[in-house]
Write a protein that holds these residues in place. Structure first.
Motif, mmCIF file in Angstrom:
data_model
loop_
_atom_site.group_PDB
_atom_site.id
_atom_site.type_symbol
_atom_site.label_atom_id
_atom_site.label_comp_id
_atom_site.label_asym_id
_atom_site.label_seq_id
_atom_site.Cartn_x
_atom_site.Cartn_y
_atom_site.Cartn_z
ATOM 1 N N THR A 152 0.840 -1.206 0.000
ATOM 2 C CA THR A 152 0.000 0.000 0.000
ATOM 3 C C THR A 152 0.875 1.256 0.000
ATOM 4 O O THR A 152 0.508 2.281 -0.579
ATOM 5 C CB THR A 152 -0.898 0.018 1.268
ATOM 6 N N PHE A 153 2.036 1.166 0.655
ATOM 7 C CA PHE A 153 2.908 2.343 0.802
ATOM 8 C C PHE A 153 4.185 2.233 -0.030
ATOM 9 O O PHE A 153 5.162 2.905 0.256
ATOM 10 C CB PHE A 153 3.261 2.528 2.285
ATOM 11 N N SER A 154 4.172 1.352 -1.039
ATOM 12 C CA SER A 154 5.404 1.173 -1.823
ATOM 13 C C SER A 154 5.358 2.005 -3.100
ATOM 14 O O SER A 154 4.308 2.479 -3.530
ATOM 15 C CB SER A 154 5.623 -0.300 -2.147
ATOM 16 N N GLU A 155 6.533 2.129 -3.685
ATOM 17 C CA GLU A 155 6.691 2.956 -4.883
ATOM 18 C C GLU A 155 5.916 2.366 -6.057
ATOM 19 O O GLU A 155 5.361 3.080 -6.877
ATOM 20 C CB GLU A 155 8.198 3.018 -5.186
ATOM 21 N N ASN B 74 0.342 -5.860 16.578
ATOM 22 C CA ASN B 74 1.023 -5.147 15.493
ATOM 23 C C ASN B 74 0.061 -4.861 14.346
ATOM 24 O O ASN B 74 0.145 -3.815 13.702
ATOM 25 C CB ASN B 74 2.217 -5.957 14.983
ATOM 26 N N THR B 75 -0.880 -5.767 14.090
ATOM 27 C CA THR B 75 -1.880 -5.541 13.040
ATOM 28 C C THR B 75 -2.781 -4.368 13.409
ATOM 29 O O THR B 75 -3.018 -3.469 12.586
ATOM 30 C CB THR B 75 -2.745 -6.801 12.831
ATOM 31 N N TYR B 80 -4.430 1.255 12.584
ATOM 32 C CA TYR B 80 -4.749 2.556 13.183
ATOM 33 C C TYR B 80 -3.801 3.629 12.638
ATOM 34 O O TYR B 80 -4.232 4.707 12.205
ATOM 35 C CB TYR B 80 -4.622 2.466 14.704
ATOM 36 N N ALA B 81 -2.506 3.318 12.656
ATOM 37 C CA ALA B 81 -1.503 4.310 12.243
ATOM 38 C C ALA B 81 -1.628 4.653 10.763
ATOM 39 O O ALA B 81 -1.309 5.774 10.351
ATOM 40 C CB ALA B 81 -0.099 3.788 12.553
ATOM 41 N N SER B 82 -2.126 3.717 9.971
ATOM 42 C CA SER B 82 -2.260 3.987 8.522
ATOM 43 C C SER B 82 -3.322 5.045 8.255
ATOM 44 O O SER B 82 -3.322 5.688 7.218
ATOM 45 C CB SER B 82 -2.594 2.697 7.769
ATOM 46 N N LEU B 89 4.535 6.725 9.210
ATOM 47 C CA LEU B 89 5.848 6.081 9.273
ATOM 48 C C LEU B 89 5.785 4.788 10.096
ATOM 49 O O LEU B 89 6.375 3.770 9.729
ATOM 50 C CB LEU B 89 6.840 7.061 9.908
ATOM 51 N N LEU B 90 5.053 4.844 11.202
ATOM 52 C CA LEU B 90 4.931 3.692 12.097
ATOM 53 C C LEU B 90 4.177 2.560 11.403
ATOM 54 O O LEU B 90 4.562 1.387 11.491
ATOM 55 C CB LEU B 90 4.207 4.126 13.373
ATOM 56 N N SER B 91 3.107 2.909 10.684
ATOM 57 C CA SER B 91 2.350 1.889 9.961
ATOM 58 C C SER B 91 3.232 1.209 8.912
ATOM 59 O O SER B 91 3.263 -0.017 8.787
ATOM 60 C CB SER B 91 1.132 2.529 9.287
ATOM 61 N N GLN B 92 3.978 2.029 8.168
ATOM 62 C CA GLN B 92 4.848 1.474 7.128
ATOM 63 C C GLN B 92 5.893 0.533 7.731
ATOM 64 O O GLN B 92 6.168 -0.542 7.184
ATOM 65 C CB GLN B 92 5.554 2.606 6.384
ATOM 66 N N ALA B 93 6.476 0.935 8.851
ATOM 67 C CA ALA B 93 7.500 0.102 9.494
ATOM 68 C C ALA B 93 6.898 -1.219 9.966
ATOM 69 O O ALA B 93 7.467 -2.290 9.737
ATOM 70 C CB ALA B 93 8.124 0.854 10.665
#
Lengths: 193, 340
Positions: A152-155, B74-75, B80-82, B89-93
């Motif tokens: 979802t957040f990739s290039e 973590n899910t 939530y963070a997304s 940034l936290l969601s992506q990590a």
């Protein structure tokens, strides 16, 4: 606070588990429900859910691959969410409703994903298939709920890449991945988005 | 697996009545601990099960911060963070780590406390100071491709494996914990972890019987955010190098830079020197290089991981270049760099 003290090794072995139809208000805190049937927890707290399924309940559809959460062959659903049955003690799931591959079909009617795996030849040896199917059943709901993935957040985004990412916890050493993604895409295409 | 006694913690206040058995361990999701118990790397004599601990299972929004309960999975946190622009940034990590199956069980506190994936820590036939203090470090003179370059010592070069913690470092997170006496404490995540030094088996400042209750994430602008993870396969692998970055740019000057490095430190790495060098500076390739020179001055390589400093340079350049381009196109943007 309740306490369960050992000894944990010499307790009576649960050969024939206590099985009963699930009460209407759900399984009791000392039981878990597996495919709609309530079972008493194993005596030895070291028993993982995977070993409980195999050793106590003779439910062998869930496979043991790596036994370390790396391959996904043991994927089952807990309250509809997928987890690795090898990395959870049975006692952690008391009171929960678990669905294994044996509970995915409705009586004699296959789940659409099971049919799609057959139609698309989405396996070779078949050892990973029960985990792949349980995982994809959960994936269907995750997509319906519009949960994000790393893609979802990739290039670069593509639907196939997204499915592959979301299925990366299920390895297939025969390499049936393209057909597995085909099977999942067939069913997801039928779902209202 | 060694036998253990089992106790259940149902309410936070019950912590005061827990027996203080040395070697007892809390178990939340168990995705790391159970694995280590199977291998007998961990052999707790007692487990305190948190399955019925309902008090810390939610995320709450306050005026100045978000409070994430220790048992939030973590899910749940990634979802939530997304939807929260300042926490993208936290969601992506989180989503770049592990698999859906593992993230569904793994908890926020458990993620912070997960152990290293150093091969020799897992191999009970090999010396490892972290597993068996005083036995030696096999990694230093062996294959150490995945090992750390920051915060190492002659006793340990194992990396901290978490992606989530790297983003939390960048986002100025705080850790809230409760002592066995029922006293609550809060401290910055940056002060939570211990570098190995002479005691690699002590990984954080939690004392016997203390329990993490929550992570506090301050509300503040992080700008355009991107977690870029470089690894051996594109999914379900630990980072060789990862960069968590949020950038607010004003007339090509760095107004605010949130930064964390993964896969390179014995603790989730907060690059204070690089942040200081870049904050207020023009965002040019030369300035990024200067900041990296300053940060990498304390780095040490060990043979198979000699590639990491250059890989870190390349990754940070790529990430900051992309974030800066986005900020120039969309000034004052807040959220993910890419969103599909």
């Amino acid at each position: 606070m309740s306490t369960l003290k050992g000894p944990t090794l010499k307790g009576p072995t649960l050969k024939g588990p206590t099985a009963s139809s699930q009460p209407k208000d759900g399984p009791s805190p000392t039981c878990m429900s597996i495919n709609g049937v309530s079972y008493a927890l194993p005596n030895d707290p070291r028993t993982t859910l995977l070993d409980f399924l195999h050793q106590n309940l003779a439910l062998f559809g869930t496979k043991k691959g790596c036994d370390h959460g790396q391959c996904g062959a043991c994927t089952v659903l807990v309250e509809g969410e997928r987890i690795n049955a090898c990395l959870v003690f049975a006692f952690q799931l008391r009171g929960k409703a678990i669905t294994t591959i044996e509970g995915i079909a409705k009586n004699d009617e296959l789940n659409p994903l099971q049919s799609a795996f057959v139609k698309r030849d989405a396996f070779q040896c078949g050892y990973c298939t029960s985990g792949q199917i349980c995982s994809s059943v959960a994936l269907q709901k995750e997509l319906a709920d519009k949960t994000p993935s790393a893609v979802t957040f990739s290039e670069n985004y593509s639907a196939r890449e997204d499915i592959s990412e979301r299925m990366s916890g299920n390895l297939c050493r025969c390499g049936a991945y393209p057909n597995i993604v085909d099977a999942i895409e067939d069913v997801i295409a039928l779902e209202p988005q | 697996m060694q036998p253990f006694n089992l106790t259940h913690l149902n309410n936070t206040s019950d912590i005061k009545s827990l027996s203080s058995i040395e070697g007892a361990r809390f178990i939340a999701g168990g995705t790391n601990l159970i694995d280590l118990m199977k291998l007998q790397v961990e052999t707790p004599v007692e487990l305190v099960d948190l399955s019925d601990w309902q008090d810390e299972r939610s995320i709450t929004e306050h005026d100045e911060h978000f409070r994430v309960g220790a048992m939030v999975t973590n899910t749940e946190l990634a979802n939530y963070a997304s939807k929260t622009v300042g926490l993208s940034l936290l969601s992506q990590a989180l989503l770049s780590g592990a698999t859906v199956q593992l993230r569904n069980r793994a908890t926020t506190a458990g993620n912070l406390l997960q152990r290293t994936r150093c091969y020799y820590f897992y191999d009970t036939a090999k010396p490892c100071n972290k597993r068996e203090p005083g036995s030696g470090c096999t990694a230093i003179d062996s294959v150490n491709r995945i090992h750390a370059i920051f915060g190492t010592s002659e006793n340990c070069i194992a990396t901290h494996p978490s992606d989530m913690a790297v983003a939390m470092m960048a986002l100025d997170a705080q850790v809230e914990l409760i002592t066995p006496n029922g006293e609550t404490k809060t401290l910055p995540l940056r002060n939570f972890y211990c570098k190995p030094g002479a005691t690699p088996h002590i990984e954080n400042c939690l004392k016997e019987g203390e329990l993490i209750t929550a992570v506090i994430l301050p509300k503040r602008a992080a700008g355009t955010q991107y977690y870029h993870k470089v690894r051996d396969r594109s999914s379900y692998a630990f980072a060789l190098v990862s960069v968590a970055a949020g950038l607010v740019l004003q007339n090509n000057k760095v107004e605010k830079l949130s930064l964390g490095f993964g896969g390179v430190g014995t603790v989730p790495w907060y690059p204070a020197t690089a942040i200081e060098a870049l904050t207020g500076a023009q965002l040019t390739e030369a300035n990024i290089e200067k900041a990296l020179d300053a940060e990498l001055a304390s780095a040490k390589v060990y043979g198979s991981n000699n590639f990491k400093p250059q890989l870190l340079r390349n990754t940070l350049h790529k990430v900051l270049r992309a974030l800066a381009e986005h900020q120039r196109t969309y000034p004052q943007h807040e959220g993910a760099l890419y969103e599909n």
